[in-house]
Design a protein around this motif. Structure first.
Motif, short mmCIF file in Angstrom:
data_model
loop_
_atom_site.label_atom_id
_atom_site.label_comp_id
_atom_site.label_asym_id
_atom_site.label_seq_id
_atom_site.Cartn_x
_atom_site.Cartn_y
_atom_site.Cartn_z
N ALA A 1 -36.92 14.22 12.95
CA ALA A 1 -36.21 13.07 11.18
C ALA A 1 -36.65 14.78 9.81
CB ALA A 1 -37.36 12.76 11.12
N ALA A 2 -36.53 15.50 10.37
CA ALA A 2 -37.63 16.54 9.24
C ALA A 2 -37.51 17.75 9.12
CB ALA A 2 -38.37 15.79 8.05
N SER A 3 -37.07 19.08 8.76
CA SER A 3 -36.87 20.01 9.43
C SER A 3 -38.68 20.68 9.51
CB SER A 3 -36.39 21.18 8.47
OG SER A 3 -34.73 20.75 8.71
N ALA A 4 -39.43 20.30 8.49
CA ALA A 4 -40.91 20.75 8.49
C ALA A 4 -41.01 20.22 9.93
CB ALA A 4 -41.67 19.84 7.99
N ASP B 1 -29.53 26.91 11.13
CA ASP B 1 -28.38 26.89 11.35
C ASP B 1 -26.63 25.66 10.71
OD1 ASP B 1 -27.67 24.58 12.58
OD2 ASP B 1 -27.63 24.98 14.76
N ASP B 2 -25.44 25.86 10.85
CA ASP B 2 -24.56 24.33 9.89
C ASP B 2 -25.14 22.76 9.80
OD1 ASP B 2 -23.58 26.59 8.60
OD2 ASP B 2 -21.93 26.39 10.06
N GLY B 3 -25.63 22.87 11.58
CA GLY B 3 -25.85 21.57 12.20
C GLY B 3 -27.47 21.52 11.40
N GLY B 4 -28.10 22.10 10.92
CA GLY B 4 -30.22 21.46 10.36
C GLY B 4 -30.85 22.61 10.91
N ARG B 5 -32.00 22.74 11.33
CA ARG B 5 -33.09 23.49 12.07
C ARG B 5 -33.11 22.81 13.55
NH1 ARG B 5 -35.84 26.87 10.18
NH2 ARG B 5 -38.00 27.84 10.41
N SER B 6 -33.30 23.85 14.24
CA SER B 6 -33.82 23.56 15.28
C SER B 6 -34.50 24.59 15.95
CB SER B 6 -32.63 23.29 16.57
OG SER B 6 -31.23 24.49 16.34
#
Length: 114
Positions: free
Chosen positions: A66-69, A92-97
């Motif tokens: 649900a969240a980058s953290a 990146d453009d899509g979020g954090r991974s």
């Protein structure tokens, strides 16, 4: 009718793979033997580990959060549990991974959409 989303991975040793995934997922398999193991990830979604032949291409399993953290926290947890981290957490453009591999070379992508 209820649809089941079964993620099937080919592994060399299902019992060893079940121990690895038990640590990462923090749960015991629903079923495990010398030929396969099954984990319930969520209602209607399972991860099956099947004894496979050599030469099969590795698969990828995506773990949405649900969240980058949460991506960063899980990265630290999986690192501490001995997971092979291929790409550390990044935006990146899509979020954090981040990307890890299991002992059989299957890719494990953990991400949180932006």
């Amino acid at each position: 009718m209820t649809e089941i989303d079964d993620i099937a991975l080919s592994v060399a040793d299902p019992e060893a793979a079940a121990r690895f995934y038990s640590g990462l997922l923090r749960r015991r398999p629903l079923e495990a033997n010398a030929d396969h193991a099954v984990f319930v990830l969520s209602p209607g979604r399972t991860l099956s580990l099947w004894r496979g032949g050599e030469g099969l291409s590795p698969a990828q399993v995506d773990f949405p959060l649900a969240a980058s953290a949460a991506v960063d926290e899980l990265h630290i947890d999986w690192w501490d549990r001995g997971s092979r981290i291929v790409l550390p957490p990044a935006d990146d453009d899509g979020g954090r991974s981040f990307l890890a591999r299991d002992p059989d070379g299957n890719r494990l992508r953990v991400y949180a959409a932006a």
